[in-house]
Design a protein around this motif. Sequence first.
Motif, PDB file in Angstrom:
ATOM      1  N   LYS B  66      17.786  60.542  49.475  1.00 51.01           N
ATOM      2  CA  LYS B  66      17.839  61.760  50.274  1.00 51.01           C
ATOM      3  C   LYS B  66      17.613  61.447  51.753  1.00 51.01           C
ATOM      4  N   ALA B  67      16.733  60.456  51.993  1.00 46.31           N
ATOM      5  CA  ALA B  67      16.384  60.123  53.375  1.00 46.31           C
ATOM      6  C   ALA B  67      17.556  59.492  54.121  1.00 46.31           C
ATOM      7  N   ALA B  68      18.448  58.792  53.382  1.00 39.03           N
ATOM      8  CA  ALA B  68      19.496  58.019  54.053  1.00 39.03           C
ATOM      9  C   ALA B  68      20.394  58.885  54.953  1.00 39.03           C
ATOM     10  N   PRO B  69      21.007  59.972  54.426  1.00 40.05           N
ATOM     11  CA  PRO B  69      21.835  60.777  55.330  1.00 40.05           C
ATOM     12  C   PRO B  69      21.031  61.443  56.442  1.00 40.05           C
ATOM     13  N   TYR B  70      19.795  61.852  56.140  1.00 44.34           N
ATOM     14  CA  TYR B  70      18.951  62.456  57.188  1.00 44.34           C
ATOM     15  C   TYR B  70      18.748  61.486  58.333  1.00 44.34           C
ATOM     16  N   MET B  71      18.489  60.209  57.962  1.00 43.99           N
ATOM     17  CA  MET B  71      18.210  59.189  58.963  1.00 43.99           C
ATOM     18  C   MET B  71      19.437  58.949  59.827  1.00 43.99           C
ATOM     19  N   GLY B 280      22.424  68.831  58.550  1.00 47.24           N
ATOM     20  CA  GLY B 280      22.542  68.683  59.999  1.00 47.24           C
ATOM     21  C   GLY B 280      21.391  69.329  60.736  1.00 47.24           C
ATOM     22  N   PHE B 281      20.955  70.498  60.232  1.00 44.68           N
ATOM     23  CA  PHE B 281      19.826  71.166  60.889  1.00 44.68           C
ATOM     24  C   PHE B 281      18.556  70.366  60.665  1.00 44.68           C
ATOM     25  N   ASN B 282      18.399  69.793  59.459  1.00 46.69           N
ATOM     26  CA  ASN B 282      17.267  68.908  59.229  1.00 46.69           C
ATOM     27  C   ASN B 282      17.315  67.719  60.174  1.00 46.69           C
ATOM     28  N   ALA B 283      18.531  67.218  60.415  1.00 48.69           N
ATOM     29  CA  ALA B 283      18.662  66.059  61.298  1.00 48.69           C
ATOM     30  C   ALA B 283      18.135  66.387  62.691  1.00 48.69           C
ATOM     31  N   ILE B 284      18.398  67.609  63.158  1.00 44.94           N
ATOM     32  CA  ILE B 284      17.885  68.010  64.473  1.00 44.94           C
ATOM     33  C   ILE B 284      16.359  68.017  64.445  1.00 44.94           C
ATOM     34  N   ALA B 285      15.804  68.631  63.395  1.00 49.37           N
ATOM     35  CA  ALA B 285      14.349  68.694  63.287  1.00 49.37           C
ATOM     36  C   ALA B 285      13.757  67.295  63.231  1.00 49.37           C
ATOM     37  N   PRO B 299      10.581  56.892  59.976  1.00 48.20           N
ATOM     38  CA  PRO B 299       9.499  57.592  59.260  1.00 48.20           C
ATOM     39  C   PRO B 299       9.700  59.108  59.210  1.00 48.20           C
ATOM     40  N   ALA B 300      10.265  59.702  60.262  1.00 41.90           N
ATOM     41  CA  ALA B 300      10.430  61.161  60.257  1.00 41.90           C
ATOM     42  C   ALA B 300      11.378  61.594  59.145  1.00 41.90           C
ATOM     43  N   ALA B 301      12.482  60.829  58.956  1.00 46.33           N
ATOM     44  CA  ALA B 301      13.432  61.183  57.903  1.00 46.33           C
ATOM     45  C   ALA B 301      12.806  60.984  56.528  1.00 46.33           C
ATOM     46  N   LEU B 302      12.025  59.903  56.373  1.00 48.73           N
ATOM     47  CA  LEU B 302      11.356  59.682  55.087  1.00 48.73           C
ATOM     48  C   LEU B 302      10.400  60.828  54.790  1.00 48.73           C
ATOM     49  N   PHE B 303       9.656  61.282  55.824  1.00 46.36           N
ATOM     50  CA  PHE B 303       8.717  62.395  55.643  1.00 46.36           C
ATOM     51  C   PHE B 303       9.457  63.633  55.139  1.00 46.36           C
ATOM     52  N   PHE B 304      10.563  63.990  55.794  1.00 42.63           N
ATOM     53  CA  PHE B 304      11.317  65.183  55.390  1.00 42.63           C
ATOM     54  C   PHE B 304      11.858  65.032  53.968  1.00 42.63           C
ATOM     55  N   ALA B 305      12.407  63.848  53.673  1.00 43.29           N
ATOM     56  CA  ALA B 305      13.040  63.653  52.364  1.00 43.29           C
ATOM     57  C   ALA B 305      12.011  63.727  51.245  1.00 43.29           C
TER      58      ALA B 305
END
Lengths: 308, 347
Positions: B66-71, B280-285, B299-305
Amino acid sequence: MDAALTIDFLSATVRIATPILLAAMGGILIERAGTFAVGLEGMMLSGAFFGVVGAYLSGSIVMGLLAACFGGMLFGAIVAVATTRFDTEHMVTGLAANLLALGFTSFALRTIVGRGQAPVIHIPLLQPLPIPFLADIPVIGTLLFRQPPLTYLAFVAVAAIAVFLRRTRGGLLLTASGENPLAVFAAGTDPIRTRFVALLGGGVLAGLAGAVLSLQQIGTFTDGMTGGRGYMALAAVIVGRWLPLGTLAGCLMFGATEALQLRVQAFNLPVSSYVIQMVPYLAALLVLAGIGRTARLPSAIGQPFRHD
Amino acid sequence: MTVAAIMPRSPWRGGLAWRVIQSVVWSLVITGILILMAGKNPLVAYQHIVLGAFGSWDRVIVGLNKAAPYMLAGVGVALCFRGNVANMGSEGQIAMGGLAASIVALIGAGALGGLVLPAAIVAGILGGAAWAAIAAAINLWRGVHEVLVTLMMNFIAWLIVAEFLHGPLGEMDAGFPQTPMFDNAAWLPKLVARTDLHIGIVLAVLAAIAAHGVLWHTVIGFRWRLAGASDRASHYAGVSRARSVLGLMITSGVLSGIAGSIEVLGVHYRLIEGFSLGFGFNAIAIALLATLKPLWVIPAALFFAFLETGALSMQRQIGIPSSLVLVIQGLSLIFVLCAVGRGGRKV
């Protein structure tokens, strides 16, 4: 297209334009005072939520409307505190408020209102209030004078804000805070306070816009029910060049494109419904691109003001 | 007295990282109060989130995927915001990237043989980049604010995906808008054999490191930072605003396109309606939580995921709605914005 279809189409246009219009009027107040109004979507959603919850818990539609005002103002206040006190970037602050509103309304609906699951709520809709005599005029009467109360409010708000911005001291100070905050400060008014109050007022209007959806048109609350209407309102403000009448025209145009989309089958248009659903957004993009650089933003919008 | 941006006196103290951590903690505290108001124990809820996120290797793998696309998308957004391009369009770029990758994966399966996977990823990259380039072009030629262009184009991208799924690409009798499953050759390779962990997370970490390198050690990166720091300075230095906007938007489009591709090629093996909703909105956050530093996006993307995978499991276990996550995300975003002020945009 026969007469009945046309009237049906036009009344759908007004119906769809109403929530966007009220939110856009809030957007004008907020943006003319110097803050980007990306948070309109969240204010609307919160207004829709608090409106339904207020009406449900109190059993009174008036309490619902007051709660909707509060809900919109709450998120207006969140954006206001962040942007004025902490100088955050306006666009992302608005986006954050939208995210928070989406999560908060969904969470609170399930936990605080309904124990664990989304409760089934049905609020009796705000009914049309025909205006005596005027409502009997053929066509126009049906379209404009047989509407539920918040629709009248939306159109009154257009006139009221036009007069307010042009003809009152408060309106001029508000506009000046967005154009030249230093001059406002020199004239003895705090532009930051003006922006703060504008965000609260804009929040109330956006909250009522949410109530149009939840209390006047649908009768319940569902997650994310505003579905991007706050962003459409923002586009309408720009299409209307930050003027109430122009914005009204923009909202009616968006309403008409969406009403057309809903009537594709009746009109036998040879395209799929998804393509037609793109029309409002494409129309917004085209109009924005057509206006281009002549759409002059309030010159100090998005810029922080500090007293020191 | 000037109207210029001066850092406000903030109640937050200490370095940037410490402020971000404080912001997250405060958002957890306030969310905890909301959970209390709902009549549940916040500590039990948070315990279930942690268990749901890290309780077993399978859970960890779900979180990493899940973290990969966010990152990837978060790195693109961070670069754009650095360069003062308020790109809200990652959402649409991910959708278009996933769509383009799916079209190639479905059509090219027979003809391309083993090359179908790289071809699909290239298509995804082109799809995302083209969508971003259109937005940049409208912004530059017609002067429409990038926030509005990208927001409107997100809605259009969702509808284009829906149109394809309900029309030419849709699987017959699936009962759900999705394409048929891709051929095996188009599946993204696994990082660890016999698990679901695909190589996306490695790509994403590499992208973050590369973005850091470009931003701090190349001329292009310097131009981007200059464009973000001061319009006037970059104008005097002869840096073209148009070029940096176009470059940044396309970079974000490429990264978002990869994000969309790995989601369809590595997780679902098909295109599903709403596969990228909210990414995409998560990516902004995430980019803002990372105070626009590419390396901090990791780390931010891992936290969200992990927050999201953990919350889904918490909802199943103890019935607290997972929309709790949106509250935590929204609150921590607002607190981080307040704690960092405009400092996150400094060169």
